[in-house]
Design a protein around this motif. Structure first.
Motif, PDB file in Angstrom:
ATOM      1  N   TRP A 103     -33.197 -29.306   2.553  1.00 44.10           N
ATOM      2  CA  TRP A 103     -32.233 -30.012   3.401  1.00 44.10           C
ATOM      3  C   TRP A 103     -31.991 -29.269   4.717  1.00 44.10           C
ATOM      4  O   TRP A 103     -31.630 -29.884   5.718  1.00 44.10           O
ATOM      5  CB  TRP A 103     -30.927 -30.269   2.659  1.00 44.10           C
ATOM      6  CG  TRP A 103     -30.340 -29.074   1.973  1.00 44.10           C
ATOM      7  CD1 TRP A 103     -29.608 -28.067   2.521  1.00 44.10           C
ATOM      8  CD2 TRP A 103     -30.436 -28.781   0.573  1.00 44.10           C
ATOM      9  NE1 TRP A 103     -29.223 -27.159   1.565  1.00 44.10           N
ATOM     10  CE2 TRP A 103     -29.712 -27.571   0.354  1.00 44.10           C
ATOM     11  CE3 TRP A 103     -31.031 -29.420  -0.515  1.00 44.10           C
ATOM     12  CZ2 TRP A 103     -29.606 -26.990  -0.902  1.00 44.10           C
ATOM     13  CZ3 TRP A 103     -30.912 -28.835  -1.764  1.00 44.10           C
ATOM     14  CH2 TRP A 103     -30.213 -27.635  -1.955  1.00 44.10           C
ATOM     15  N   THR A 114     -27.485 -35.405   2.535  1.00 45.28           N
ATOM     16  CA  THR A 114     -26.325 -35.367   1.644  1.00 45.28           C
ATOM     17  C   THR A 114     -26.771 -34.667   0.368  1.00 45.28           C
ATOM     18  O   THR A 114     -27.749 -35.079  -0.261  1.00 45.28           O
ATOM     19  CB  THR A 114     -25.821 -36.781   1.329  1.00 45.28           C
ATOM     20  OG1 THR A 114     -25.242 -37.348   2.517  1.00 45.28           O
ATOM     21  CG2 THR A 114     -24.781 -36.763   0.223  1.00 45.28           C
ATOM     22  N   VAL A 115     -26.052 -33.609  -0.004  1.00 44.54           N
ATOM     23  CA  VAL A 115     -26.469 -32.748  -1.112  1.00 44.54           C
ATOM     24  C   VAL A 115     -25.322 -32.661  -2.111  1.00 44.54           C
ATOM     25  O   VAL A 115     -24.211 -32.258  -1.756  1.00 44.54           O
ATOM     26  CB  VAL A 115     -26.840 -31.337  -0.606  1.00 44.54           C
ATOM     27  CG1 VAL A 115     -27.321 -30.463  -1.758  1.00 44.54           C
ATOM     28  CG2 VAL A 115     -27.898 -31.429   0.486  1.00 44.54           C
ATOM     29  N   THR A 121     -25.572 -23.439  -5.058  1.00 47.61           N
ATOM     30  CA  THR A 121     -25.321 -23.840  -3.666  1.00 47.61           C
ATOM     31  C   THR A 121     -23.889 -23.538  -3.233  1.00 47.61           C
ATOM     32  O   THR A 121     -23.447 -24.046  -2.202  1.00 47.61           O
ATOM     33  CB  THR A 121     -25.604 -25.341  -3.457  1.00 47.61           C
ATOM     34  OG1 THR A 121     -24.850 -26.106  -4.393  1.00 47.61           O
ATOM     35  CG2 THR A 121     -27.084 -25.647  -3.582  1.00 47.61           C
ATOM     36  N   PRO A 124     -20.352 -24.372  -0.228  1.00 47.57           N
ATOM     37  CA  PRO A 124     -21.093 -25.445   0.427  1.00 47.57           C
ATOM     38  C   PRO A 124     -21.430 -25.103   1.872  1.00 47.57           C
ATOM     39  O   PRO A 124     -20.617 -24.515   2.582  1.00 47.57           O
ATOM     40  CB  PRO A 124     -20.136 -26.641   0.339  1.00 47.57           C
ATOM     41  CG  PRO A 124     -18.774 -26.034   0.213  1.00 47.57           C
ATOM     42  CD  PRO A 124     -18.971 -24.777  -0.581  1.00 47.57           C
ATOM     43  N   VAL A 128     -24.710 -29.040   6.830  1.00 44.18           N
ATOM     44  CA  VAL A 128     -25.220 -30.242   6.184  1.00 44.18           C
ATOM     45  C   VAL A 128     -24.115 -31.288   6.269  1.00 44.18           C
ATOM     46  O   VAL A 128     -22.931 -30.959   6.143  1.00 44.18           O
ATOM     47  CB  VAL A 128     -25.588 -29.955   4.709  1.00 44.18           C
ATOM     48  CG1 VAL A 128     -26.010 -31.218   3.990  1.00 44.18           C
ATOM     49  CG2 VAL A 128     -26.700 -28.908   4.640  1.00 44.18           C
ATOM     50  N   MET A 131     -21.890 -31.851   1.463  1.00 45.28           N
ATOM     51  CA  MET A 131     -22.387 -31.046   0.348  1.00 45.28           C
ATOM     52  C   MET A 131     -21.280 -30.845  -0.670  1.00 45.28           C
ATOM     53  O   MET A 131     -20.140 -30.497  -0.314  1.00 45.28           O
ATOM     54  CB  MET A 131     -22.917 -29.686   0.802  1.00 45.28           C
ATOM     55  CG  MET A 131     -23.425 -28.830  -0.365  1.00 45.28           C
ATOM     56  SD  MET A 131     -24.179 -27.257   0.110  1.00 45.28           S
ATOM     57  CE  MET A 131     -25.805 -27.811   0.607  1.00 45.28           C
ATOM     58  N   SER A 133     -21.096 -28.478  -3.907  1.00 46.08           N
ATOM     59  CA  SER A 133     -21.799 -27.434  -4.638  1.00 46.08           C
ATOM     60  C   SER A 133     -21.792 -27.727  -6.130  1.00 46.08           C
ATOM     61  O   SER A 133     -20.886 -28.399  -6.652  1.00 46.08           O
ATOM     62  CB  SER A 133     -21.155 -26.074  -4.378  1.00 46.08           C
ATOM     63  OG  SER A 133     -21.195 -25.755  -3.005  1.00 46.08           O
TER      64      SER A 133
END
Length: 447
Positions: A103, A114-115, A121, A124, A128, A131, A133
């Motif tokens: 990403w 979008t994560v 992770t 966050p 990005v 996110m 986590s």
């Protein structure tokens, strides 16, 4: 750009990745009638078994999957790693991952990612667009970025992870209920942000599958008490994957993958106790609590899962093995591991991997000297209790496996043959039509 514009083909190609932590390919492929949505992806696109990494532990697997690089490049070898030149240990978090995530490359190219709920992770990233986590996050209040994401997730009673302590109870009903509630909320969140339609890469992971496998997998494989509950949970996951697939616009390619496989667990193998009994390891105290309690005559010690370190002069603070004896000592430890048998007479270890075979990169200086890949049924533990049983059992009845990792790509142009986790990131970049150097990764694109 809105959904209508993207459907007309005016936008760049997009990818949605859904992770199903620890789901073995054999479970899905051998039960297509139970899991029709996975079967449909395989029929319309391509699917197959791939290999995990060495070692096949989630804390190491997800950094490698999301970077396309081995732990020597990511700097993360497992749930616990050691500091250079000391016996101090730490739990690797998102900032300890030393390679660019997929990403990051998307965002650097002016695209959006979008994560959600990817292990390792936390905290966050703020570069990005969204996110949340995953595993190792202390709580939702600090795991979501930006604040409006947290506010929305709180309305869903979103959970980052199931409560694994519930799985320790003899009655698994409460654990199963919690697993359903966790995956329900995560599905609602994934669906919501998929439909937001302002991402080029959506990357979300269901980790609850791994948790259910740890406590119920033997019930599934060997017709145990909770086999029906196991199947029902996976039918829900299959349904959710199908719904997410149906909600994707036509310009999106869906990838569904696990980070390792799973199998039934028969014995926990406490390797630091085995090393102590075999004369490889000794402690300065009768009740050791940490790695720093090992004695000066120690020749080797272990971390989970099956990572072995030679107590080397000049590298460890109280190293007992001279550098000119390293190869001989390591070869002997490897031979001893390969000869070890369990209470059932079966070999504990399927193979032993030397660090030069598995790890390359700027962060290989904390790599284990050997990694044991277990045979089915033997879950490799460590710990520093001083005395105890080498072979034991606990509340878990499922364990990770190197093989039987799942990969589904909703594209007939993909080819899955001799693939592994390292291939997923370059595959995503190719599907997104983003440039990269072929030599950057330990894997290759599958499209």
């Amino acid at each position: 750009m809105g959904l209508f514009d993207r459907l007309r083909g005016d936008g760049d190609p997009r990818v949605a990745f859904i992770g199903v932590d620890g789901v073995p390919y054999s479970l899905l492929s051998e039960n297509e009638e139970l899991f029709p949505n996975f079967a449909a992806i395989a029929e319309d696109g391509t699917a197959g078994e791939i290999s995990s990494i060495v070692p096949p532990e989630s804390s190491a697997c997800w950094p490698s999957l999301t970077t396309g690089m081995n732990p020597g490049e990511t700097g993360v070898y497992g749930f616990q790693d050691r500091e250079i030149g000391t016996y101090d240990t730490y739990v690797p978090m998102g900032r300890d991952v030393q390679a660019d995530r997929v990403w990051d490359r998307v965002q650097e190219n002016g695209r959006k990612a979008t994560v959600m709920n990817v292990p390792v992770t936390f905290p966050p990233q703020r570069d990005v667009q969204r996110m949340v986590s995953g595993f190792l996050s202390p709580g939702l209040d600090k795991a979501a970025y930006p604040d409006d994401v947290r506010d929305y997730l709180e309305t869903l009673d979103y959970r980052i992870d199931v409560n694994p302590k519930l799985g320790h109870q003899d009655d698994k009903s409460e654990f199963v209920e919690d697993a359903h509630a966790t995956v329900d909320a995560q599905y609602e969140a994934f669906q919501h942000y998929i439909e937001e339609d302002d991402w080029d890469l959506f990357f979300g992971v269901f980790m609850t599958t791994d948790r259910v496998n740890h406590f119920l997998f033997k019930d599934y494989e060997r017709d145990g008490e909770y086999k029906d509950e196991f199947i029902e949970f996976y039918q829900k996951v299959d349904d959710y994957v199908g719904r997410l697939r149906e909600s994707l616009p036509e310009d999106v390619t869906l990838i569904v993958a696990s980070d390792h496989g799973f199998t039934s667990l028969d014995y926990e193998v406490h390797f630091n106790e085995w090393l102590r009994e075999e004369g490889w390891l000794s402690f300065e105290t009768d009740e050791p609590e940490e790695l720093g309690d090992i004695a000066d005559d120690t020749r080797a010690y272990s971390f989970i899962p099956g990572r072995f370190y030679i107590n080397l002069e000049g590298r460890e603070p109280r190293g007992a093995v001279p550098e000119d004896e390293y190869d001989e000592v390591r070869d002997q430890l490897k031979a001893d591991l390969e000869a070890l048998e369990g209470p059932d007479g079966n070999p504990v270890v399927e193979r032993v991997v030397e660090k030069e075979e598995a790890f390359r990169g700027d962060h290989a200086d904390i790599a284990p000297d050997l990694v044991a890949i277990p045979n089915k049924g033997f879950d490799l533990k460590s710990g520093f209790k001083g005395e105890g049983e080498v072979f034991d059992t606990g509340p878990r009845n499922g364990m990770h496996s190197f093989d039987d990792t799942s990969l589904y790509i909703d594209s007939p142009d993909a080819t899955i043959e001799d693939a592994d986790l390292f291939d997923i990131t370059p595959t995503i970049l190719d599907l997104l039509e983003l440039d990269y150097s072929r030599g950057e990764f330990d894997g290759v694109s599958l499209v």
